[in-house]
Design a protein around this motif. Sequence first.
Motif, mmCIF file in Angstrom:
data_model
loop_
_atom_site.group_PDB
_atom_site.id
_atom_site.type_symbol
_atom_site.label_atom_id
_atom_site.label_comp_id
_atom_site.label_asym_id
_atom_site.label_seq_id
_atom_site.Cartn_x
_atom_site.Cartn_y
_atom_site.Cartn_z
ATOM 1 N N ALA A 201 43.156 40.554 -22.269
ATOM 2 C CA ALA A 201 42.135 41.247 -21.494
ATOM 3 C C ALA A 201 42.556 41.354 -20.032
ATOM 4 O O ALA A 201 43.340 40.538 -19.537
ATOM 5 N N PRO A 202 42.051 42.361 -19.296
ATOM 6 C CA PRO A 202 42.377 42.485 -17.865
ATOM 7 C C PRO A 202 41.986 41.236 -17.078
ATOM 8 O O PRO A 202 42.713 40.803 -16.181
ATOM 9 N N TYR A 203 40.813 40.661 -17.391
ATOM 10 C CA TYR A 203 40.377 39.387 -16.824
ATOM 11 C C TYR A 203 40.139 38.437 -17.991
ATOM 12 O O TYR A 203 39.212 38.650 -18.777
ATOM 13 N N ILE A 204 40.970 37.416 -18.128
ATOM 14 C CA ILE A 204 40.799 36.520 -19.279
ATOM 15 C C ILE A 204 39.652 35.541 -19.071
ATOM 16 O O ILE A 204 39.124 34.985 -20.029
ATOM 17 N N GLN A 205 39.260 35.342 -17.805
ATOM 18 C CA GLN A 205 38.125 34.479 -17.494
ATOM 19 C C GLN A 205 37.143 35.268 -16.640
ATOM 20 O O GLN A 205 37.509 35.786 -15.585
ATOM 21 N N THR A 206 35.905 35.385 -17.116
ATOM 22 C CA THR A 206 34.854 36.039 -16.356
ATOM 23 C C THR A 206 33.645 35.113 -16.331
ATOM 24 O O THR A 206 33.519 34.199 -17.155
ATOM 25 N N GLN A 207 32.721 35.364 -15.377
ATOM 26 C CA GLN A 207 31.566 34.478 -15.222
ATOM 27 C C GLN A 207 30.279 35.269 -15.469
ATOM 28 O O GLN A 207 30.057 36.315 -14.850
ATOM 29 N N MET A 208 29.455 34.769 -16.361
ATOM 30 C CA MET A 208 28.206 35.418 -16.743
ATOM 31 C C MET A 208 27.021 34.721 -16.076
ATOM 32 O O MET A 208 26.995 33.493 -15.969
ATOM 33 N N VAL A 209 26.027 35.497 -15.628
ATOM 34 C CA VAL A 209 24.804 34.951 -15.048
ATOM 35 C C VAL A 209 23.614 35.682 -15.643
ATOM 36 O O VAL A 209 23.623 36.907 -15.774
ATOM 37 N N THR A 210 22.593 34.917 -16.011
ATOM 38 C CA THR A 210 21.335 35.495 -16.476
ATOM 39 C C THR A 210 20.199 34.594 -16.035
ATOM 40 O O THR A 210 20.426 33.442 -15.629
ATOM 41 N N SER A 211 18.973 35.093 -16.071
ATOM 42 C CA SER A 211 17.839 34.283 -15.625
ATOM 43 C C SER A 211 16.576 34.689 -16.365
ATOM 44 O O SER A 211 16.498 35.749 -16.979
ATOM 45 N N SER A 212 15.573 33.807 -16.282
ATOM 46 C CA SER A 212 14.292 34.055 -16.943
ATOM 47 C C SER A 212 13.201 33.258 -16.232
ATOM 48 O O SER A 212 13.461 32.193 -15.655
ATOM 49 N N GLU A 213 11.997 33.756 -16.327
ATOM 50 C CA GLU A 213 10.837 33.025 -15.800
ATOM 51 C C GLU A 213 10.508 31.816 -16.661
ATOM 52 O O GLU A 213 9.935 30.835 -16.183
ATOM 53 N N PHE A 214 10.902 31.880 -17.927
ATOM 54 C CA PHE A 214 10.564 30.823 -18.882
ATOM 55 C C PHE A 214 11.845 30.154 -19.380
ATOM 56 O O PHE A 214 12.841 30.848 -19.642
ATOM 57 N N PRO A 215 11.840 28.837 -19.563
ATOM 58 C CA PRO A 215 13.078 28.163 -19.980
ATOM 59 C C PRO A 215 13.586 28.633 -21.328
ATOM 60 O O PRO A 215 14.795 28.692 -21.555
ATOM 61 N N GLN A 216 12.679 28.968 -22.235
ATOM 62 C CA GLN A 216 13.086 29.396 -23.570
ATOM 63 C C GLN A 216 13.443 30.874 -23.625
ATOM 64 O O GLN A 216 13.929 31.363 -24.638
ATOM 65 N N GLY A 217 13.226 31.597 -22.531
ATOM 66 C CA GLY A 217 13.512 33.016 -22.481
ATOM 67 C C GLY A 217 12.275 33.839 -22.791
ATOM 68 O O GLY A 217 11.170 33.317 -22.883
ATOM 69 N N PRO A 218 12.439 35.157 -22.926
ATOM 70 C CA PRO A 218 13.718 35.882 -22.995
ATOM 71 C C PRO A 218 14.423 35.972 -21.645
ATOM 72 O O PRO A 218 13.775 36.026 -20.609
ATOM 73 N N TYR A 219 15.771 35.989 -21.704
ATOM 74 C CA TYR A 219 16.598 36.089 -20.513
ATOM 75 C C TYR A 219 17.050 37.522 -20.289
ATOM 76 O O TYR A 219 17.146 38.313 -21.217
ATOM 77 N N GLU A 220 17.298 37.835 -19.029
ATOM 78 C CA GLU A 220 17.730 39.179 -18.664
ATOM 79 C C GLU A 220 19.101 39.503 -19.260
ATOM 80 O O GLU A 220 19.847 38.610 -19.656
ATOM 81 N N THR A 221 19.411 40.791 -19.301
ATOM 82 C CA THR A 221 20.760 41.196 -19.695
ATOM 83 C C THR A 221 21.762 40.550 -18.739
ATOM 84 O O THR A 221 21.631 40.687 -17.516
ATOM 85 N N PRO A 222 22.737 39.821 -19.243
ATOM 86 C CA PRO A 222 23.656 39.104 -18.352
ATOM 87 C C PRO A 222 24.455 40.047 -17.453
ATOM 88 O O PRO A 222 24.786 41.170 -17.815
ATOM 89 N N VAL A 223 24.746 39.551 -16.265
ATOM 90 C CA VAL A 223 25.684 40.196 -15.349
ATOM 91 C C VAL A 223 26.996 39.438 -15.454
ATOM 92 O O VAL A 223 27.017 38.201 -15.452
ATOM 93 N N VAL A 224 28.109 40.159 -15.560
ATOM 94 C CA VAL A 224 29.423 39.529 -15.714
ATOM 95 C C VAL A 224 30.249 39.795 -14.461
ATOM 96 O O VAL A 224 30.436 40.948 -14.061
ATOM 97 N N HIS A 225 30.737 38.708 -13.840
ATOM 98 C CA HIS A 225 31.575 38.796 -12.646
ATOM 99 C C HIS A 225 33.037 38.581 -13.027
ATOM 100 O O HIS A 225 33.363 37.603 -13.711
ATOM 101 N N ASN A 226 33.903 39.463 -12.571
ATOM 102 C CA ASN A 226 35.333 39.338 -12.837
ATOM 103 C C ASN A 226 35.968 38.375 -11.837
ATOM 104 O O ASN A 226 36.737 38.764 -10.947
ATOM 105 N N VAL A 227 35.616 37.112 -11.983
ATOM 106 C CA VAL A 227 36.147 36.054 -11.124
ATOM 107 C C VAL A 227 36.884 35.063 -12.013
ATOM 108 O O VAL A 227 36.309 34.498 -12.947
ATOM 109 N N LEU A 228 38.170 34.839 -11.736
ATOM 110 C CA LEU A 228 38.949 33.907 -12.539
ATOM 111 C C LEU A 228 38.490 32.469 -12.295
ATOM 112 O O LEU A 228 38.155 32.087 -11.178
ATOM 113 N N GLY A 229 38.517 31.694 -13.351
ATOM 114 C CA GLY A 229 38.059 30.307 -13.297
ATOM 115 C C GLY A 229 37.208 30.029 -14.515
ATOM 116 O O GLY A 229 36.833 30.938 -15.267
ATOM 117 N N ILE A 230 36.908 28.758 -14.737
ATOM 118 C CA ILE A 230 36.040 28.382 -15.846
ATOM 119 C C ILE A 230 35.001 27.391 -15.352
ATOM 120 O O ILE A 230 35.084 26.855 -14.249
#
Length: 592
Positions: A201-230
């Motif tokens: 893949a162009p970026y082998i490591q990407t970072q996903m973020v999502t959030s919700s008002e409730f701990p069990q969800g539903p959670y928003e569609t994740p945003v993926v950042h092309n930042v290397l690292g784990i």
Amino acid sequence: MNLYTSKTEATAKRAFEAAGNGDEALVRHLIDHSFQVEDCDEEGNSLLHYAVKGKNQELVAFLVERCSLDPTWSNQNMVTPYDLAKGTPIEAYFKTVCGFGLEDCYRNPVQRGMHPDPSIVRVGEDYYMVNSSFIYFPGIPISHSRDLVHWNVIGYAVTDPKWSEENLGKLEGGRGFWAPDISYHNGRFYICATLRQNDDAPYIQTQMVTSSEFPQGPYETPVVHNVLGIDPSIFTDDDGKRYMLVNRGARIMEISEDGKEILSEPSLIWYGHSGHAPEGPHLLKKDGYYYCFLAEGGTGKGHMITVARSRNLFGPYEPCPFNPILHQKDEMGVIQCCGHGKPVQTADGRWFVVYLCSRLIDSKWGMLGRETCLDEITWTLEGWPVINQGKGPSYMAPLPFPQKTGAITDIPNQEVWLTPRTRDEKRIWEEEDGTILIRGDKKDLCEKDCRSLLVKCQPDFKFDVEFVMDLPEEENEEFTSDAGVTLYYDENTYIKFGVTKDEVFLTEYIDNAYVRTEKKPYAFHGPVTFRVETDGLKRTFLFNNSFLWQWTDVTSICSEGLVKGKRFTGAMYGVYVNGSNLLRWRQHSKIQ
């Protein structure tokens, strides 16, 4: 503890026999002249295990008070001397020594089966935990507890099958969601994780973020950042600024309040204690210090937790003089590979840490994958954290909240069957009574685009499962599939125990080929019962309540069974269809 050697075997066995007979004089003599009290037998039993069986309380007290043998030391079967003392006068003595009773303690791991890379957050009296889910859908389980010991899955961070197909659909087993982190900020729960791509893949490591008002969800569609690292985690400072940390070591970058934008480049604040594989960074602020926790040493037996601190967020950071603050130094310990932890503070001001571990069969086979442990953190007068008094992982420890035992959650359990990569809801569904229906997609389990199977984590080394399989009444097609039960690790290693039109079979797939197969004639025409009994590496297969086969060396369903790609998950069990038929299953028993 150490397993006795060929040179010490005779003395060790003589000491064990003497302790088992309650012969205090001989045990003392052997300790004085030849026996090493750190020696244990092949099953991890210490001299104290044998002394408890010998019922000589004076000998037991001598071993504890003069030889520093631990009543809570576990053998390979998770049995401690304290357990063996139950119902005897020695139990009361151990209660005094340990400071807790058998009825007032918990056992590690607190989350058994595949629960790696735990992250935890407290909101009020409630605790929430997330664990890695790799390519499994729904992704990133969220568990809830009110006592830190009993956990209940209440939801998942990624539940959109279309998004999952787009982002996980082509990934190799063991990739996907790594090391999620859960945090809470301004009324919302935030979950971030590495979305590990294939190596081309162009970026082998990407970072996903999502959030919700409730701990069990539903959670928003994740945003993926092309930042290397784990191993990302999110930290909010006192001024409200928010940051994400990733490895190697701890690199920090500012993010927007909602986590959807990266506002700065990652900058290294601490590389770690050992210099080997520093990852899993977490920050907390306490008494004016920023504490940076890392996982180091790789994910094998060298794994550890380390910490450093600074008055300034961006450093420099001062390493803890007690590093590593958690590490399993004992080769005979049943709990190994301890690291990747995150601290949490209770409402009454105490501190605990959840961390991953592995339990190994024959000190080699990590069949269950990595599990989750819990231990208490205390703080020195100089302000340094110490985990479990520096003893390494605990096997049994006092309940954090004895009065809350059994009070897990008022949120219903939402643990579900998992599918690799995504769920085709036109082919798989579950009825209200728990009946599972799967229509085959003509793909075998070795194909990454196979969607016609459902699995759950194997919960322990001893485990029995039974399914009844049938054709639904509306299924009028000729039976041309093979279908049944699977013991599954990934597309590279699995076992199928199933039926075809004219036979019942058992077959094992390892690295591009079926390597062994058993067959017997059978004309499939109605309900059949599959039962698999698991005891360590031994698997017994029964069909319609009759014994068919037993394999004593099933070693492929674990990360050590094949070196290929990123094999970080654990043994699973479930049901599958390879063909185009619609099949129905009812799970009759699950004995742990």
